[in-house]
Motif scaffolding. Structure first.
Motif, PDB file in Angstrom:
ATOM      1  N   ALA A 171       0.866  -1.186   0.000  1.00 36.86           N
ATOM      2  CA  ALA A 171       0.000   0.000   0.000  1.00 36.86           C
ATOM      3  C   ALA A 171       0.893   1.223   0.000  1.00 36.86           C
ATOM      4  O   ALA A 171       1.998   1.201   0.533  1.00 36.86           O
ATOM      5  CB  ALA A 171      -0.896   0.008   1.234  1.00 36.86           C
ATOM      6  N   SER A 172       0.396   2.267  -0.635  1.00 36.55           N
ATOM      7  CA  SER A 172       1.155   3.502  -0.656  1.00 36.55           C
ATOM      8  C   SER A 172       0.217   4.627  -0.241  1.00 36.55           C
ATOM      9  O   SER A 172      -0.885   4.749  -0.767  1.00 36.55           O
ATOM     10  CB  SER A 172       1.693   3.730  -2.070  1.00 36.55           C
ATOM     11  N   GLY A 173       0.634   5.394   0.759  1.00 33.58           N
ATOM     12  CA  GLY A 173      -0.184   6.517   1.213  1.00 33.58           C
ATOM     13  C   GLY A 173       0.424   7.814   0.719  1.00 33.58           C
ATOM     14  O   GLY A 173       1.378   7.806  -0.057  1.00 33.58           O
ATOM     15  N   LYS A 174      -0.124   8.918   1.187  1.00 33.04           N
ATOM     16  CA  LYS A 174       0.427  10.207   0.752  1.00 33.04           C
ATOM     17  C   LYS A 174       1.903  10.315   1.133  1.00 33.04           C
ATOM     18  O   LYS A 174       2.693  10.849   0.369  1.00 33.04           O
ATOM     19  CB  LYS A 174      -0.347  11.354   1.402  1.00 33.04           C
ATOM     20  N   VAL A 175       2.233   9.836   2.311  1.00 32.15           N
ATOM     21  CA  VAL A 175       3.602  10.057   2.783  1.00 32.15           C
ATOM     22  C   VAL A 175       4.310   8.793   3.224  1.00 32.15           C
ATOM     23  O   VAL A 175       5.474   8.845   3.612  1.00 32.15           O
ATOM     24  CB  VAL A 175       3.634  11.116   3.923  1.00 32.15           C
ATOM     25  N   ARG A 176       3.625   7.634   3.182  1.00 33.72           N
ATOM     26  CA  ARG A 176       4.228   6.386   3.650  1.00 33.72           C
ATOM     27  C   ARG A 176       4.032   5.291   2.628  1.00 33.72           C
ATOM     28  O   ARG A 176       3.055   5.299   1.885  1.00 33.72           O
ATOM     29  CB  ARG A 176       3.597   5.954   4.978  1.00 33.72           C
ATOM     30  N   ASP A 177       4.945   4.346   2.624  1.00 39.64           N
ATOM     31  CA  ASP A 177       4.835   3.206   1.734  1.00 39.64           C
ATOM     32  C   ASP A 177       4.930   1.935   2.574  1.00 39.64           C
ATOM     33  O   ASP A 177       5.710   1.868   3.519  1.00 39.64           O
ATOM     34  CB  ASP A 177       5.964   3.227   0.695  1.00 39.64           C
ATOM     35  N   LEU A 191       6.698  -4.301   5.753  1.00 41.19           N
ATOM     36  CA  LEU A 191       7.719  -3.273   6.007  1.00 41.19           C
ATOM     37  C   LEU A 191       7.066  -1.904   5.809  1.00 41.19           C
ATOM     38  O   LEU A 191       6.568  -1.602   4.725  1.00 41.19           O
ATOM     39  CB  LEU A 191       8.892  -3.433   5.036  1.00 41.19           C
ATOM     40  N   PHE A 192       7.059  -1.125   6.863  1.00 39.66           N
ATOM     41  CA  PHE A 192       6.534   0.242   6.814  1.00 39.66           C
ATOM     42  C   PHE A 192       7.687   1.208   6.611  1.00 39.66           C
ATOM     43  O   PHE A 192       8.669   1.146   7.354  1.00 39.66           O
ATOM     44  CB  PHE A 192       5.909   0.585   8.177  1.00 39.66           C
ATOM     45  N   VAL A 193       7.556   2.121   5.677  1.00 43.13           N
ATOM     46  CA  VAL A 193       8.594   3.140   5.488  1.00 43.13           C
ATOM     47  C   VAL A 193       7.942   4.518   5.463  1.00 43.13           C
ATOM     48  O   VAL A 193       7.043   4.776   4.657  1.00 43.13           O
ATOM     49  CB  VAL A 193       9.377   2.932   4.173  1.00 43.13           C
ATOM     50  N   ALA A 217       3.725  -6.779  12.252  1.00 38.29           N
ATOM     51  CA  ALA A 217       2.897  -7.970  12.043  1.00 38.29           C
ATOM     52  C   ALA A 217       1.716  -7.603  11.163  1.00 38.29           C
ATOM     53  O   ALA A 217       1.043  -6.605  11.402  1.00 38.29           O
ATOM     54  CB  ALA A 217       2.410  -8.490  13.398  1.00 38.29           C
ATOM     55  N   ARG A 218       1.508  -8.410  10.148  1.00 34.98           N
ATOM     56  CA  ARG A 218       0.352  -8.165   9.291  1.00 34.98           C
ATOM     57  C   ARG A 218      -0.925  -8.464  10.085  1.00 34.98           C
ATOM     58  O   ARG A 218      -1.044  -9.507  10.715  1.00 34.98           O
ATOM     59  CB  ARG A 218       0.404  -9.069   8.059  1.00 34.98           C
ATOM     60  N   ALA A 219      -1.812  -7.508  10.056  1.00 31.51           N
ATOM     61  CA  ALA A 219      -3.073  -7.649  10.791  1.00 31.51           C
ATOM     62  C   ALA A 219      -4.224  -7.728   9.812  1.00 31.51           C
ATOM     63  O   ALA A 219      -4.127  -7.254   8.681  1.00 31.51           O
ATOM     64  CB  ALA A 219      -3.265  -6.453  11.724  1.00 31.51           C
ATOM     65  N   LEU A 230      -3.080  -2.606  18.015  1.00 30.79           N
ATOM     66  CA  LEU A 230      -2.917  -1.230  17.536  1.00 30.79           C
ATOM     67  C   LEU A 230      -1.925  -1.262  16.374  1.00 30.79           C
ATOM     68  O   LEU A 230      -0.789  -1.713  16.542  1.00 30.79           O
ATOM     69  CB  LEU A 230      -2.412  -0.355  18.675  1.00 30.79           C
ATOM     70  N   ALA A 231      -2.375  -0.802  15.204  1.00 24.62           N
ATOM     71  CA  ALA A 231      -1.545  -0.899  13.999  1.00 24.62           C
ATOM     72  C   ALA A 231      -1.267   0.497  13.444  1.00 24.62           C
ATOM     73  O   ALA A 231      -1.622   1.507  14.046  1.00 24.62           O
ATOM     74  CB  ALA A 231      -2.236  -1.773  12.965  1.00 24.62           C
ATOM     75  N   ASP A 232      -0.615   0.511  12.313  1.00 25.53           N
ATOM     76  CA  ASP A 232      -0.343   1.745  11.583  1.00 25.53           C
ATOM     77  C   ASP A 232       0.497   2.715  12.423  1.00 25.53           C
ATOM     78  O   ASP A 232       1.201   2.296  13.315  1.00 25.53           O
ATOM     79  CB  ASP A 232      -1.667   2.390  11.147  1.00 25.53           C
ATOM     80  N   GLU A 233       0.432   3.993  12.105  1.00 23.68           N
ATOM     81  CA  GLU A 233       1.171   4.985  12.885  1.00 23.68           C
ATOM     82  C   GLU A 233       0.310   5.408  14.065  1.00 23.68           C
ATOM     83  O   GLU A 233      -0.913   5.340  13.998  1.00 23.68           O
ATOM     84  CB  GLU A 233       1.562   6.184  12.028  1.00 23.68           C
TER      85      GLU A 233
HETATM   86  C1  Q0Z Z   1      -2.246  -0.245   7.138  1.00 22.04           C
HETATM   87  C2  Q0Z Z   1      -1.676   2.479   5.129  1.00 22.04           C
HETATM   88  C3  Q0Z Z   1       0.565   3.217   4.878  1.00 22.04           C
HETATM   89  C4  Q0Z Z   1      -0.864   3.309   3.028  1.00 22.04           C
HETATM   90  C5  Q0Z Z   1      -2.400  -1.537   5.433  1.00 22.04           C
HETATM   91  N1  Q0Z Z   1      -0.259  -4.192  10.551  1.00 22.04           N
HETATM   92  C6  Q0Z Z   1      -0.946  -4.071   9.358  1.00 22.04           C
HETATM   93  N2  Q0Z Z   1      -1.387  -5.158   8.738  1.00 22.04           N
HETATM   94  C7  Q0Z Z   1      -2.041  -5.080   7.566  1.00 22.04           C
HETATM   95  N3  Q0Z Z   1      -2.271  -3.922   6.955  1.00 22.04           N
HETATM   96  C8  Q0Z Z   1      -1.854  -2.758   7.510  1.00 22.04           C
HETATM   97  C9  Q0Z Z   1      -1.173  -2.813   8.741  1.00 22.04           C
HETATM   98 CL1  Q0Z Z   1      -0.627  -1.429   9.553  1.00 22.04          CL
HETATM   99  C10 Q0Z Z   1      -2.151  -1.546   6.765  1.00 22.04           C
HETATM  100  N4  Q0Z Z   1      -2.534   0.490   6.067  1.00 22.04           N
HETATM  101  C11 Q0Z Z   1      -2.761   1.920   5.965  1.00 22.04           C
HETATM  102  C12 Q0Z Z   1      -0.449   2.690   5.658  1.00 22.04           C
HETATM  103  C13 Q0Z Z   1       0.358   3.544   3.577  1.00 22.04           C
HETATM  104  C14 Q0Z Z   1      -1.890   2.778   3.797  1.00 22.04           C
HETATM  105  F1  Q0Z Z   1       1.755   3.393   5.430  1.00 22.04           F
HETATM  106  N5  Q0Z Z   1      -2.625  -0.276   4.997  1.00 22.04           N
END
Ligand code: Q0Z
Length: 323
Positions: A42-48, A58-60, A129-131, A247-250
């Motif tokens: 997934a790609s967001g405005k500021v994160r990939d 992998l969150f960047v 961890a993938r949720a 609790l996931a994401d940022e």
């Molecule tokens: C969060 C998002 C981002 C675009 C997917 N632990 C997790 N397991 C599965 N999926 C996610 C997470 Cl955090 C998940 N997003 C939102 C984040 C860029 C979208 F950095 N998408």
């Protein structure tokens, strides 16, 4: 929908180089990630987010910045590291209240194929961890601002919750309120009532998420206020992992929350943003029509904004961002 104004990144970087920003600082600014051997999740405005395997992502956090819904052409030095380190701080601070998705942010523990990118990833990434994500945004508000202020002015309620009469913009609420929203497929998230959330994910899970959201917010907002930062509102995303509701994401960053400097707080008007005020002021000053392409920022605006992010991190945690 994510709106990115493309094409100006390198022009902006080279313009910076010949003007004011030092080459070292410029080299540290990451606008785009590129890990050809990984699959983008997934790609967001500021994160990939990249897929590592069945169970891990992998969150960047890049140094991109958005304002008025668009990603600007200029990156903010250190921003990705600041946001990552703020989330890491809160995961640790909140660990007794809720499990989180963090596995490691120590790049030396990342898989071998990622080691070639160690310098890029250091400080701005985490393996999580993938949720199984719940399809709702868990928003909590301690103060009335933004879409909630608009809704209150029009109807006296926010997400179906009746509020006292006579509130002013930015007022502190008698108690923080849970105001969920749905992840809209395009445009902005849509505020929903607790009853609507219950229809989407069930009443039991809705109650659990509401209680967790309020408990986590109260602990964090109390702490931040002692450090001079009002967290007016914030958005959490939860999902299910082998650890349970996670609790996931940022978490509780200036990008997922409204951070206000407490010493400038004055209800009755919109508040200054802790981090993005110089950016917004500049964009208003040049009378950008808020349509793409989003402009570049003068180096001085980028530099002062960078200082605000670093300051927020220091003020919250008492720590210095690594050089
Ligand atoms: C969060 C998002 C981002 C675009 C997917 N632990 C997790 N397991 C599965 N999926 C996610 C997470 Cl955090 C998940 N997003 C939102 C984040 C860029 C979208 F950095 N998408």
């Amino acid at each position: 929908m994510t709106k990115i104004s493309l094409g100006l990144e390198y022009a902006t970087i080279s313009a910076c180089r010949i003007s004011l920003m030092s080459p070292e600082l410029l080299d540290s600014v990451l606008l785009q990630t590129d890990f050809p051997e990984l699959k983008l999740h997934a790609s967001g405005k500021v994160r990939d987010v990249y897929t590592l395997d069945q169970d891990r992502l992998l969150f960047v956090a890049t140094d991109r910045i958005s304002a008025f819904d668009y990603v600007l052409a200029t990156g903010i030095p250190h921003k990705g590291r600041v946001l990552t380190q703020i989330s890491l701080f809160w995961f640790e601070f909140l660990r007794d209240l809720v499990p989180n998705h963090l596995l490691t942010a120590d790049v030396s523990q990342y898989l071998a194929p990622l080691q070639q990118y160690a310098a890029q990833l250091q400080g701005r990434s985490m393996i999580v961890a993938r949720a199984e994500m719940f399809p709702v945004e868990c928003v909590v508000r301690g103060y009335i601002s933004g879409s909630a202020w608009k809704e209150y002015k029009a109807t006296g309620t926010v997400c179906g919750i009746a509020l006292p009469k006579g509130l002013q913009e930015s007022d502190r609420l008698p108690e923080p309120i849970f105001t969920p929203s749905t992840k809209a497929t395009s445009g902005h998230d849509e505020n929903i009532s607790f009853a609507e959330m219950s229809k989407l994910v069930g009443p039991e899970l809705s109650s659990q998420l509401r209680d967790l959201t309020l408990t986590v917010y109260k602990k964090a907002a109390d702490y931040a206020l002692q450090k001079g930062i009002i967290i007016a509102d914030t958005k959490f995303e939860f999902g299910r992992t082998p650890r349970g509701i996670t609790l996931a994401d940022e978490v509780l960053t200036p990008d997922s929350s409204r951070f206000w400097p407490a010493d400038k707080y004055a209800p009755g008007r919109a508040q200054e943003s802790f981090d993005k005020q110089y950016v917004r002021d500049y964009l208003e000053q040049i009378r950008w029509n808020k349509r793409p392409p989003a402009p570049a920022l003068p180096v001085e605006v980028a530099r002062r904004t960078s200082e605000k992010y670093v300051e927020a991190y220091h003020q919250l945690t008492g720590l210095e961002l690594d050089a």
